[in-house]
Scaffold this motif. Structure first.
Motif, PDB file in Angstrom:
ATOM      1  N   GLY A   2       0.827  -1.193   0.000  1.00  0.00           N
ATOM      2  CA  GLY A   2       0.000   0.000   0.000  1.00  0.00           C
ATOM      3  C   GLY A   2       0.861   1.242   0.000  1.00  0.00           C
ATOM      4  O   GLY A   2       2.072   1.206   0.159  1.00  0.00           O
ATOM      5  N   SER A   3       0.221   2.375  -0.155  1.00  0.00           N
ATOM      6  CA  SER A   3       0.948   3.628  -0.207  1.00  0.00           C
ATOM      7  C   SER A   3       1.515   4.034   1.135  1.00  0.00           C
ATOM      8  O   SER A   3       2.318   4.937   1.225  1.00  0.00           O
ATOM      9  CB  SER A   3       0.027   4.725  -0.732  1.00  0.00           C
ATOM     10  OG  SER A   3      -1.072   4.907   0.140  1.00  0.00           O
ATOM     11  N   SER A   4       1.118   3.341   2.219  1.00  0.00           N
ATOM     12  CA  SER A   4       1.599   3.708   3.545  1.00  0.00           C
ATOM     13  C   SER A   4       2.787   2.846   3.983  1.00  0.00           C
ATOM     14  O   SER A   4       3.138   2.845   5.146  1.00  0.00           O
ATOM     15  CB  SER A   4       0.460   3.566   4.558  1.00  0.00           C
ATOM     16  OG  SER A   4       0.039   2.223   4.626  1.00  0.00           O
ATOM     17  N   THR A   5       3.395   2.116   3.058  1.00  0.00           N
ATOM     18  CA  THR A   5       4.478   1.209   3.390  1.00  0.00           C
ATOM     19  C   THR A   5       5.601   1.890   4.154  1.00  0.00           C
ATOM     20  O   THR A   5       6.080   1.369   5.134  1.00  0.00           O
ATOM     21  CB  THR A   5       5.043   0.559   2.111  1.00  0.00           C
ATOM     22  OG1 THR A   5       3.996  -0.130   1.475  1.00  0.00           O
ATOM     23  CG2 THR A   5       6.160  -0.388   2.441  1.00  0.00           C
ATOM     24  N   GLY A   6       6.013   3.054   3.730  1.00  0.00           N
ATOM     25  CA  GLY A   6       7.094   3.748   4.414  1.00  0.00           C
ATOM     26  C   GLY A   6       6.586   4.848   5.317  1.00  0.00           C
ATOM     27  O   GLY A   6       7.347   5.679   5.770  1.00  0.00           O
ATOM     28  N   GLY A   7       5.266   4.869   5.585  1.00  0.00           N
ATOM     29  CA  GLY A   7       4.651   5.948   6.345  1.00  0.00           C
ATOM     30  C   GLY A   7       4.730   5.762   7.844  1.00  0.00           C
ATOM     31  O   GLY A   7       5.628   5.117   8.391  1.00  0.00           O
ATOM     32  N   LEU A   8       3.766   6.322   8.475  1.00  0.00           N
ATOM     33  CA  LEU A   8       3.694   6.341   9.926  1.00  0.00           C
ATOM     34  C   LEU A   8       3.585   4.939  10.518  1.00  0.00           C
ATOM     35  O   LEU A   8       4.073   4.690  11.626  1.00  0.00           O
ATOM     36  CB  LEU A   8       2.499   7.199  10.333  1.00  0.00           C
ATOM     37  CG  LEU A   8       2.411   7.661  11.766  1.00  0.00           C
ATOM     38  CD1 LEU A   8       3.673   8.414  12.176  1.00  0.00           C
ATOM     39  CD2 LEU A   8       1.204   8.541  11.936  1.00  0.00           C
ATOM     40  N   SER A   9       2.965   4.024   9.811  1.00  0.00           N
ATOM     41  CA  SER A   9       2.798   2.657  10.319  1.00  0.00           C
ATOM     42  C   SER A   9       4.123   1.981  10.626  1.00  0.00           C
ATOM     43  O   SER A   9       4.211   1.169  11.550  1.00  0.00           O
ATOM     44  CB  SER A   9       2.021   1.807   9.321  1.00  0.00           C
ATOM     45  OG  SER A   9       0.679   2.205   9.305  1.00  0.00           O
ATOM     46  N   ALA A  10       5.141   2.306   9.860  1.00  0.00           N
ATOM     47  CA  ALA A  10       6.466   1.720  10.105  1.00  0.00           C
ATOM     48  C   ALA A  10       7.019   2.160  11.456  1.00  0.00           C
ATOM     49  O   ALA A  10       7.889   1.482  12.019  1.00  0.00           O
ATOM     50  CB  ALA A  10       7.430   2.115   8.993  1.00  0.00           C
ATOM     51  N   HIS A  11       6.514   3.258  11.993  1.00  0.00           N
ATOM     52  CA  HIS A  11       6.944   3.731  13.310  1.00  0.00           C
ATOM     53  C   HIS A  11       5.975   3.287  14.405  1.00  0.00           C
ATOM     54  O   HIS A  11       6.397   2.989  15.527  1.00  0.00           O
ATOM     55  CB  HIS A  11       7.053   5.259  13.320  1.00  0.00           C
ATOM     56  CG  HIS A  11       8.051   5.780  12.351  1.00  0.00           C
ATOM     57  ND1 HIS A  11       9.412   5.682  12.553  1.00  0.00           N
ATOM     58  CD2 HIS A  11       7.889   6.379  11.157  1.00  0.00           C
ATOM     59  CE1 HIS A  11      10.047   6.207  11.531  1.00  0.00           C
ATOM     60  NE2 HIS A  11       9.145   6.640  10.659  1.00  0.00           N
ATOM     61  N   ILE A  12       4.695   3.250  14.090  1.00  0.00           N
ATOM     62  CA  ILE A  12       3.696   2.868  15.081  1.00  0.00           C
ATOM     63  C   ILE A  12       3.826   1.401  15.462  1.00  0.00           C
ATOM     64  O   ILE A  12       3.694   1.051  16.645  1.00  0.00           O
ATOM     65  CB  ILE A  12       2.274   3.176  14.563  1.00  0.00           C
ATOM     66  CG1 ILE A  12       2.065   4.684  14.474  1.00  0.00           C
ATOM     67  CG2 ILE A  12       1.212   2.558  15.461  1.00  0.00           C
ATOM     68  CD1 ILE A  12       0.739   5.092  13.856  1.00  0.00           C
ATOM     69  N   LEU A  13       4.079   0.539  14.504  1.00  0.00           N
ATOM     70  CA  LEU A  13       4.148  -0.901  14.778  1.00  0.00           C
ATOM     71  C   LEU A  13       5.182  -1.245  15.844  1.00  0.00           C
ATOM     72  O   LEU A  13       4.830  -1.849  16.870  1.00  0.00           O
ATOM     73  CB  LEU A  13       4.393  -1.675  13.483  1.00  0.00           C
ATOM     74  CG  LEU A  13       4.532  -3.190  13.614  1.00  0.00           C
ATOM     75  CD1 LEU A  13       3.284  -3.808  14.213  1.00  0.00           C
ATOM     76  CD2 LEU A  13       4.824  -3.800  12.256  1.00  0.00           C
ATOM     77  N   PRO A  14       6.448  -0.883  15.700  1.00  0.00           N
ATOM     78  CA  PRO A  14       7.413  -1.257  16.746  1.00  0.00           C
ATOM     79  C   PRO A  14       7.192  -0.497  18.058  1.00  0.00           C
ATOM     80  O   PRO A  14       7.430  -1.048  19.140  1.00  0.00           O
ATOM     81  CB  PRO A  14       8.768  -0.917  16.136  1.00  0.00           C
ATOM     82  CG  PRO A  14       8.489   0.076  15.073  1.00  0.00           C
ATOM     83  CD  PRO A  14       7.112  -0.237  14.571  1.00  0.00           C
ATOM     84  N   THR A  15       6.711   0.728  17.960  1.00  0.00           N
ATOM     85  CA  THR A  15       6.484   1.507  19.175  1.00  0.00           C
ATOM     86  C   THR A  15       5.321   0.923  19.969  1.00  0.00           C
ATOM     87  O   THR A  15       5.375   0.862  21.204  1.00  0.00           O
ATOM     88  CB  THR A  15       6.231   2.989  18.837  1.00  0.00           C
ATOM     89  OG1 THR A  15       7.320   3.470  18.048  1.00  0.00           O
ATOM     90  CG2 THR A  15       6.120   3.824  20.083  1.00  0.00           C
ATOM     91  N   SER A  16       4.280   0.481  19.290  1.00  0.00           N
ATOM     92  CA  SER A  16       3.157  -0.157  19.978  1.00  0.00           C
ATOM     93  C   SER A  16       3.603  -1.428  20.688  1.00  0.00           C
ATOM     94  O   SER A  16       3.201  -1.691  21.825  1.00  0.00           O
ATOM     95  CB  SER A  16       2.036  -0.488  18.988  1.00  0.00           C
ATOM     96  OG  SER A  16       1.432   0.671  18.509  1.00  0.00           O
ATOM     97  N   ALA A  17       4.440  -2.199  20.023  1.00  0.00           N
ATOM     98  CA  ALA A  17       4.961  -3.423  20.646  1.00  0.00           C
ATOM     99  C   ALA A  17       5.782  -3.082  21.890  1.00  0.00           C
ATOM    100  O   ALA A  17       5.675  -3.758  22.927  1.00  0.00           O
ATOM    101  CB  ALA A  17       5.798  -4.203  19.646  1.00  0.00           C
ATOM    102  N   THR A  18       6.555  -2.028  21.820  1.00  0.00           N
ATOM    103  CA  THR A  18       7.341  -1.588  22.974  1.00  0.00           C
ATOM    104  C   THR A  18       6.427  -1.145  24.109  1.00  0.00           C
ATOM    105  O   THR A  18       6.676  -1.451  25.282  1.00  0.00           O
ATOM    106  CB  THR A  18       8.281  -0.439  22.574  1.00  0.00           C
ATOM    107  OG1 THR A  18       9.163  -0.902  21.548  1.00  0.00           O
ATOM    108  CG2 THR A  18       9.082   0.058  23.762  1.00  0.00           C
ATOM    109  N   MET A  19       5.355  -0.440  23.769  1.00  0.00           N
ATOM    110  CA  MET A  19       4.438   0.053  24.796  1.00  0.00           C
ATOM    111  C   MET A  19       3.682  -1.093  25.482  1.00  0.00           C
ATOM    112  O   MET A  19       3.339  -0.994  26.656  1.00  0.00           O
ATOM    113  CB  MET A  19       3.466   1.069  24.194  1.00  0.00           C
ATOM    114  CG  MET A  19       4.147   2.318  23.656  1.00  0.00           C
ATOM    115  SD  MET A  19       5.323   3.076  24.789  1.00  0.00           S
ATOM    116  CE  MET A  19       4.215   3.665  26.047  1.00  0.00           C
ATOM    117  N   ILE A  20       3.434  -2.171  24.774  1.00  0.00           N
ATOM    118  CA  ILE A  20       2.854  -3.359  25.414  1.00  0.00           C
ATOM    119  C   ILE A  20       3.811  -3.860  26.490  1.00  0.00           C
ATOM    120  O   ILE A  20       3.404  -4.184  27.607  1.00  0.00           O
ATOM    121  CB  ILE A  20       2.557  -4.467  24.382  1.00  0.00           C
ATOM    122  CG1 ILE A  20       1.438  -4.024  23.455  1.00  0.00           C
ATOM    123  CG2 ILE A  20       2.188  -5.779  25.080  1.00  0.00           C
ATOM    124  CD1 ILE A  20       1.230  -4.933  22.250  1.00  0.00           C
TER     125      ILE A  20
END
Length: 100
Positions: A2-20
């Motif tokens: 998708g067009s969001s491949t290099g977007g914000l999701s690339a930062h949210i995914l690992p940060t969310s895992a860290t916050m868990i």
């Protein structure tokens, strides 16, 4: 991809895992103290928050994998992540007052 491949999701995914992990760590440390009603409230809040961050991570992952709805999923992932941060901040305030 998708067009969001290099977007914000690339930062949210690992940060969310860290916050868990942060939520789990705080719950574990909190169990070293006395058992009271406030501990139960903070534990439940952090457990729910861990699930919120998990939802954010899943939405971010799905947005990176989706060809059609990646931007929409990324927006949802971002909103859920911000909600998780707000809940974590609220938990921190409650915990701070409980320790006084």
């Amino acid at each position: 991809m998708g067009s969001s491949t290099g977007g914000l999701s690339a930062h949210i995914l690992p940060t969310s895992a860290t916050m868990i992990g942060v939520c789990m760590t705080v719950m574990s440390i909190r169990h070293l103290g006395p058992r009271d009603d406030m501990r139960l409230l903070v534990d439940r809040m952090l457990a729910i928050d861990a699930l919120v961050f998990l939802a954010s991570a899943l939405l971010s992952f799905m947005s990176m994998r989706s060809r059609r709805s990646g931007v929409r999923l990324e927006a949802w992932g971002e909103m859920v992540f911000i909600a998780g941060l707000a809940l974590l901040a609220l938990g921190a305030v409650i915990l701070a007052f409980a320790l006084c």
